[in-house]
Scaffold this motif. Structure first.
Motif, PDB file in Angstrom:
ATOM      1  N   GLU A 126       0.774  -1.211  -0.064  1.00 32.24           N
ATOM      2  CA  GLU A 126       0.028  -0.053   0.036  1.00 32.24           C
ATOM      3  C   GLU A 126       0.714   1.228  -0.081  1.00 32.24           C
ATOM      4  OE1 GLU A 126      -3.817  -1.996   2.407  1.00 32.24           O
ATOM      5  OE2 GLU A 126      -2.177  -0.874   3.397  1.00 32.24           O
ATOM      6  N   LEU A 127       1.791   1.059   0.746  1.00 33.87           N
ATOM      7  CA  LEU A 127       3.084   2.302   0.734  1.00 33.87           C
ATOM      8  C   LEU A 127       3.564   2.526  -0.326  1.00 33.87           C
ATOM      9  CD1 LEU A 127       4.231   1.655   4.412  1.00 33.87           C
ATOM     10  CD2 LEU A 127       2.923   3.658   3.923  1.00 33.87           C
ATOM     11  N   GLN A 128       3.614   1.868  -1.404  1.00 37.22           N
ATOM     12  CA  GLN A 128       4.516   1.894  -2.493  1.00 37.22           C
ATOM     13  C   GLN A 128       3.712   1.871  -3.501  1.00 37.22           C
ATOM     14  OE1 GLN A 128       7.627  -1.274  -2.585  1.00 37.22           O
ATOM     15  NE2 GLN A 128       8.817  -0.169  -4.112  1.00 37.22           N
ATOM     16  N   ILE A 129       2.441   1.880  -3.446  1.00 35.08           N
ATOM     17  CA  ILE A 129       1.554   2.020  -4.944  1.00 35.08           C
ATOM     18  C   ILE A 129       1.627   3.277  -5.618  1.00 35.08           C
ATOM     19  CG2 ILE A 129      -0.427   2.797  -3.832  1.00 35.08           C
ATOM     20  CD1 ILE A 129      -2.084   0.754  -5.265  1.00 35.08           C
ATOM     21  N   THR A 130       2.380   4.442  -4.965  1.00 37.04           N
ATOM     22  CA  THR A 130       2.702   5.566  -5.829  1.00 37.04           C
ATOM     23  C   THR A 130       3.658   5.300  -6.763  1.00 37.04           C
ATOM     24  OG1 THR A 130       2.351   6.720  -3.534  1.00 37.04           O
ATOM     25  CG2 THR A 130       3.746   7.631  -5.468  1.00 37.04           C
ATOM     26  N   CYS A 131       4.512   4.388  -6.864  1.00 32.18           N
ATOM     27  CA  CYS A 131       5.233   3.932  -7.774  1.00 32.18           C
ATOM     28  C   CYS A 131       4.683   3.330  -9.063  1.00 32.18           C
ATOM     29  CB  CYS A 131       6.373   2.877  -7.181  1.00 32.18           C
ATOM     30  SG  CYS A 131       7.162   3.572  -5.891  1.00 32.18           S
ATOM     31  N   ARG A 132       3.320   3.034  -8.911  1.00 30.61           N
ATOM     32  CA  ARG A 132       2.608   2.416  -9.971  1.00 30.61           C
ATOM     33  C   ARG A 132       1.760   3.392 -10.517  1.00 30.61           C
ATOM     34  NH1 ARG A 132      -0.099  -2.618  -7.813  1.00 30.61           N
ATOM     35  NH2 ARG A 132      -0.395  -3.057 -10.121  1.00 30.61           N
ATOM     36  N   ALA A 133       1.986   4.561 -10.293  1.00 32.26           N
ATOM     37  CA  ALA A 133       0.628   5.452 -10.562  1.00 32.26           C
ATOM     38  C   ALA A 133       0.496   5.609 -12.288  1.00 32.26           C
ATOM     39  CB  ALA A 133       1.072   7.108 -10.141  1.00 32.26           C
ATOM     40  N   GLU A 134       1.744   5.653 -13.134  1.00 36.41           N
ATOM     41  CA  GLU A 134       1.762   5.594 -14.467  1.00 36.41           C
ATOM     42  C   GLU A 134       1.149   4.359 -14.851  1.00 36.41           C
ATOM     43  OE1 GLU A 134       5.578   6.540 -13.804  1.00 36.41           O
ATOM     44  OE2 GLU A 134       5.878   8.154 -15.060  1.00 36.41           O
ATOM     45  N   GLU A 135       1.233   3.336 -14.184  1.00 36.25           N
ATOM     46  CA  GLU A 135       0.658   2.157 -14.656  1.00 36.25           C
ATOM     47  C   GLU A 135      -0.924   1.870 -14.305  1.00 36.25           C
ATOM     48  OE1 GLU A 135       0.524  -2.259 -12.740  1.00 36.25           O
ATOM     49  OE2 GLU A 135       2.256  -1.164 -12.347  1.00 36.25           O
ATOM     50  N   LEU A 136      -1.401   2.484 -13.209  1.00 38.69           N
ATOM     51  CA  LEU A 136      -2.879   2.362 -12.874  1.00 38.69           C
ATOM     52  C   LEU A 136      -3.563   3.529 -13.245  1.00 38.69           C
ATOM     53  CD1 LEU A 136      -1.903   1.392  -9.045  1.00 38.69           C
ATOM     54  CD2 LEU A 136      -2.890   0.043 -10.938  1.00 38.69           C
TER      55      LEU A 136
ATOM     56  N   LEU B  12      13.642  12.803   8.194  1.00 37.96           N
ATOM     57  CA  LEU B  12      15.006  13.003   7.820  1.00 37.96           C
ATOM     58  C   LEU B  12      15.225  12.799   6.171  1.00 37.96           C
ATOM     59  CD1 LEU B  12      16.548  11.194  11.118  1.00 37.96           C
ATOM     60  CD2 LEU B  12      16.376  13.677  10.816  1.00 37.96           C
ATOM     61  N   LEU B  13      14.130  12.576   5.734  1.00 33.96           N
ATOM     62  CA  LEU B  13      14.392  11.635   4.440  1.00 33.96           C
ATOM     63  C   LEU B  13      15.235  12.700   3.321  1.00 33.96           C
ATOM     64  CD1 LEU B  13      11.208   9.441   3.622  1.00 33.96           C
ATOM     65  CD2 LEU B  13      13.655   8.763   4.258  1.00 33.96           C
ATOM     66  N   MET B  14      14.552  13.977   3.279  1.00 33.72           N
ATOM     67  CA  MET B  14      15.112  14.843   2.164  1.00 33.72           C
ATOM     68  C   MET B  14      16.580  14.934   2.597  1.00 33.72           C
ATOM     69  SD  MET B  14      14.138  16.862  -0.127  1.00 33.72           S
ATOM     70  CE  MET B  14      15.187  17.942  -1.050  1.00 33.72           C
ATOM     71  N   ASP B  15      16.815  15.334   3.817  1.00 35.17           N
ATOM     72  CA  ASP B  15      18.221  15.639   4.214  1.00 35.17           C
ATOM     73  C   ASP B  15      19.141  14.385   4.047  1.00 35.17           C
ATOM     74  OD1 ASP B  15      17.629  18.013   4.857  1.00 35.17           O
ATOM     75  OD2 ASP B  15      17.843  17.877   7.278  1.00 35.17           O
ATOM     76  N   TYR B  16      18.553  13.143   4.137  1.00 32.81           N
ATOM     77  CA  TYR B  16      19.109  11.871   3.943  1.00 32.81           C
ATOM     78  C   TYR B  16      19.584  11.667   2.795  1.00 32.81           C
ATOM     79  CZ  TYR B  16      19.529   6.754   3.607  1.00 32.81           C
ATOM     80  OH  TYR B  16      19.898   5.469   3.526  1.00 32.81           O
ATOM     81  N   VAL B  40      11.348   0.942   3.521  1.00 33.71           N
ATOM     82  CA  VAL B  40      11.814   0.521   2.236  1.00 33.71           C
ATOM     83  C   VAL B  40      10.737   1.153   1.055  1.00 33.71           C
ATOM     84  CG1 VAL B  40      12.590  -1.111   0.540  1.00 33.71           C
ATOM     85  CG2 VAL B  40      13.566  -1.010   2.836  1.00 33.71           C
ATOM     86  N   ALA B  41       9.659   0.657   1.634  1.00 32.50           N
ATOM     87  CA  ALA B  41       8.470   0.941   0.506  1.00 32.50           C
ATOM     88  C   ALA B  41       8.419   2.553   0.437  1.00 32.50           C
ATOM     89  CB  ALA B  41       7.016   0.219   0.857  1.00 32.50           C
ATOM     90  N   PHE B  42       8.103   3.133   1.620  1.00 39.23           N
ATOM     91  CA  PHE B  42       7.740   4.390   1.725  1.00 39.23           C
ATOM     92  C   PHE B  42       8.826   5.157   1.002  1.00 39.23           C
ATOM     93  CE2 PHE B  42       7.800   8.732   3.409  1.00 39.23           C
ATOM     94  CZ  PHE B  42       6.264   9.076   3.479  1.00 39.23           C
ATOM     95  N   LEU B  43      10.154   4.999   1.181  1.00 43.29           N
ATOM     96  CA  LEU B  43      11.404   5.495   0.560  1.00 43.29           C
ATOM     97  C   LEU B  43      11.333   5.575  -0.857  1.00 43.29           C
ATOM     98  CD1 LEU B  43      13.907   7.053   1.139  1.00 43.29           C
ATOM     99  CD2 LEU B  43      15.201   4.866   1.186  1.00 43.29           C
ATOM    100  N   ALA B  44      11.003   4.431  -1.512  1.00 36.01           N
ATOM    101  CA  ALA B  44      10.692   4.200  -2.821  1.00 36.01           C
ATOM    102  C   ALA B  44       9.837   5.228  -3.414  1.00 36.01           C
ATOM    103  CB  ALA B  44      10.581   2.729  -3.177  1.00 36.01           C
ATOM    104  N   SER B  45       8.534   5.228  -2.897  1.00 34.40           N
ATOM    105  CA  SER B  45       7.602   6.149  -3.425  1.00 34.40           C
ATOM    106  C   SER B  45       7.973   7.659  -3.013  1.00 34.40           C
ATOM    107  CB  SER B  45       6.186   5.562  -2.661  1.00 34.40           C
ATOM    108  OG  SER B  45       6.272   6.011  -1.228  1.00 34.40           O
ATOM    109  N   TYR B  46       8.634   7.741  -2.046  1.00 31.36           N
ATOM    110  CA  TYR B  46       9.144   9.293  -1.723  1.00 31.36           C
ATOM    111  C   TYR B  46       9.998   9.646  -2.837  1.00 31.36           C
ATOM    112  CZ  TYR B  46      11.254  13.239   0.690  1.00 31.36           C
ATOM    113  OH  TYR B  46      11.935  14.267   1.189  1.00 31.36           O
ATOM    114  N   ARG B  47      10.951   8.817  -3.279  1.00 28.97           N
ATOM    115  CA  ARG B  47      11.996   9.227  -4.171  1.00 28.97           C
ATOM    116  C   ARG B  47      11.187   9.219  -5.802  1.00 28.97           C
ATOM    117  NH1 ARG B  47      17.493   6.007  -2.494  1.00 28.97           N
ATOM    118  NH2 ARG B  47      18.405   7.421  -4.192  1.00 28.97           N
ATOM    119  N   GLU B  48      10.208   8.166  -5.942  1.00 32.67           N
ATOM    120  CA  GLU B  48       9.749   8.366  -7.321  1.00 32.67           C
ATOM    121  C   GLU B  48       8.781   9.260  -7.544  1.00 32.67           C
ATOM    122  OE1 GLU B  48      10.742   6.360  -9.282  1.00 32.67           O
ATOM    123  OE2 GLU B  48       9.441   5.636 -10.758  1.00 32.67           O
TER     124      GLU B  48
END
Lengths: 208, 79
Positions: A126-136, B12-16, B40-48
């Motif tokens: 759920e936390l990572q679903i943002t990464c699939r925005a372009e797909e969804l 801390l993520l931005m400074d990280y 890990v999931a949150f950081l991936a979505s924050y970066r993307e």
């Protein structure tokens, strides 16, 4: 001035911006046209991101007219691109101030949520679903919602986010353009990213 | 800094990511993320997020506006 007619198929000119600016300042119209061709897309895009596609055409024109009129004040100790971006940013902020801001729903509700132990609410998927925005989300909807989300940011966050994350300017340059500390740039960009991450997450999850 | 929770790590993520955290704090964030799938999931979505929004808001100057701009600048240069 006939060279302006062929703007849709610009000739390649690898002369450095600063050298062209110096020539333009000395009265070389062709040098200024070359700079304009080089930057017109980027200035237009910046204006769209900081304001709207309604205001962007006037901002674009105002930016290049201001740049031409003030070329003598360009010393060459900064990059021409930074100098031009500063003009475009200021023109965008002026245009935005001149319009009464329409009330829009703030994005605070999209900030991350945590449980009582300080752990993220939601599963990793759920936390990572943002990464699939372009797909969804279909491309046109995502483009419209992206513009809407950015416009819903508080102005100070929007400016820093657009310059730092969308235009990919270094934090120190954004700080210089906005006249704030690099730490303040990072703080504003961070808040914007958190809000927009949650906003995209909600869209990708089929929310609003 | 001995321990980082998800809630304090987020701040801390931005400074990280910009590499401006003190080494000890950075190590504490690394240690937490290494053992927290949610971060890990949150950081991936924050970066993307910036990349997705950058691509979604790419526009090019329409040809008709190029013509208008060229005419306006031509008038200024011709003064």
């Amino acid at each position: 001035m006939g060279t302006l007619e062929g703007m849709t198929a610009p000739a390649v000119d690898s002369t450095a911006d600063e050298a062209l600016a110096a020539r333009a300042s000395a009265g070389d119209a062709h040098a200024f046209e070359t700079l304009m061709r080089r930057y017109q897309d980027r200035v237009y895009r910046l204006a769209c991101r900081l304001t709207s596609d309604t205001d962007a055409p006037d901002i674009l024109q105002e930016t290049f007219l201001q740049a031409y009129r003030h070329l003598v004040s360009f010393r060459g100790d900064a990059k021409f691109a930074t100098w031009l971006y500063r003009i475009a940013t200021n023109a965008s902020l002026m245009a935005r101030r001149s319009r009464a801001r329409r009330p829009s729903e703030p994005l605070d509700g999209f900030l991350p949520r945590f449980d009582a132990d300080g752990r993220h609410a939601g599963t990793p998927a759920e936390l990572q679903i943002t990464c699939r925005a372009e797909e969804l989300i279909d491309r046109g909807t995502l483009a419209a919602r992206a513009r809407e989300g950015i416009a819903r940011l508080p102005d100070a966050y929007r400016d820093a986010f657009v310059l730092r994350d969308l235009e990919e300017m270094p934090t120190a340059v954004v700080a210089d353009v906005l006249g704030i500390d690099p730490a303040a740039v990072r703080q504003r960009v961070h808040r914007a990213r958190l809000m927009l991450r949650g906003y995209l997450n909600d869209l990708a999850s089929g929310g609003r | 800094m001995s321990e980082v929770a998800c809630v304090s790590g987020v701040d801390l993520l931005m400074d990280y990511l910009e590499g401006v955290l003190p080494a000890e704090t950075r190590a504490a964030v690394d240690e937490h993320v290494a053992s927290c799938p949610k971060c890990v999931a949150f950081l991936a979505s924050y970066r993307e997020t910036p990349r997705i929004l950058r691509d979604a808001t790419l526009v090019r100057l329409p040809p008709d506006l190029q013509t208008v701009l060229a005419a306006a600048v031509r008038a200024e240069l011709g003064r």
